[in-house]
Design a protein around this motif. Structure first.
Motif: not given
Length: 309
Positions: A124-138
């Motif tokens: 949750q501490a990650l930026s929204s941009g990083t979260q989107k990329i991570v979710r896409s990878h997952k």
């Protein structure tokens, strides 16, 4: 373990006499990391490391193994590499085992955001941009596992059992499900993303893991790497003098902060964020681990673009 790893390199004909393994403290990260060190001075323009093609863990080495039927059937290269690494690390003996156990399996996977629980505080501490990329990878990794592993287990159980003590009676499905569990495969896929290279080999871009080369941490000191088609080996050359005892670093490229965090678990302080981009892409470049942030195209989804297959 590191000594055993370095001693086994001659088995593959790897020639990196001036490269050793050491530990370096990174104040910006507050941690000590294992990395490559110059055992003696390296002159400007000197080729200081050569890794033959047979030492690389790539789609080519997988295709030359008993995994060939899966390659021929079109199982995804990333999944094949993950299954191959897991099998080679678990079997009774393997030429690749010293490399996989000493370097690959000791990768600090807990630092990779793609393996974090999305409800955790650090995610949750990650930026929204990083979260989107991570979710896409997952999503991509889970879809890959769930869409292709069941077929691999059904059709090539004997291949996935090769080298194990149960091979004579064929390893049972429950054992193989535990060995190649979704959790273990996803972890392996994440580590592969953080460690692999994308370089042209005989004019075709390929993903591969490279002993010695992949212990170089991120930094800029003029080291260039490429695959020499004439000698069939990956080559490292320095463009400036390097003193003995100096850490050997490789510049992964002009990645945006969000992509570096998502793939490697860290970012360089001087790279821009992709927070304002609606679309961020990862693109392999000719000189190795190079990630590029691109302007939004307006489609609104994050895309992980693999090297051309």
């Amino acid at each position: 373990m590191a000594l055993r790893y370095m001693n086994h390199l001659s088995v593959f004909g790897i020639r990196c006499p001036k490269v050793g393994i050491s530990t370096f403290y990174y104040p910006s990260l507050g941690v000590s990391l294992r990395g490559a060190v110059a055992l003696s001075a390296i002159r400007r323009g000197e080729i200081f490391c050569r890794v033959p093609e047979e030492a690389l863990v790539s789609d080519l080495s997988v295709a030359r193994s008993s995994f060939w039927p899966m390659v021929k059937r079109g199982i995804d290269t990333e999944l094949l590499l993950a299954l191959f690494v897991i099998r080679e690390s678990a079997r009774r003996s393997s030429r690749h085992m010293p490399y996989i156990r000493a370097v690959f399996l000791q990768h600090e996977w807990r630092s990779l955001p793609v393996l974090w629980d999305t409800s955790s505080r650090k995610f949750q501490a990650l930026s929204s941009g990083t979260q989107k990329i991570v979710r896409s990878h997952k999503r991509g990794m889970r879809n890959l596992y769930n869409s292709q592993f069941p077929q691999a287990l059904t059709e090539w159980r004997i291949v996935l059992s090769e080298g194990f003590s149960c091979i004579r009676t064929l390893c049972n499905v429950s054992y193989l499900h535990r060995l190649y569990s979704e959790r273990r495969v996803l972890r392996t896929l994440a580590i592969i993303k953080a460690r692999d290279w994308g370089l042209p080999i005989r004019k075709r871009a390929r993903q591969f893991l490279a002993p010695v080369m992949d212990i170089l941490n991120f930094g800029q000191m003029g080291i260039r790497m490429y695959f020499d088609d004439t000698t069939s080996e990956m080559v490292a050359r320095t463009q400036r003098d390097v003193q003995a005892g100096k850490e050997l670093l490789f510049y992964y490229g002009g990645a945006c902060k969000d992509q570096m965090l998502a793939v490697y678990g860290f970012s360089s302080a001087d790279v821009p964020s992709a927070e304002d981009h609606r679309l961020t892409r990862i693109r392999s470049q000719k000189d190795g681990k190079k990630l590029v942030c691109e302007e939004a195209s307006g489609h609104g989804d994050d895309v992980y673009k693999k090297p051309p297959q």
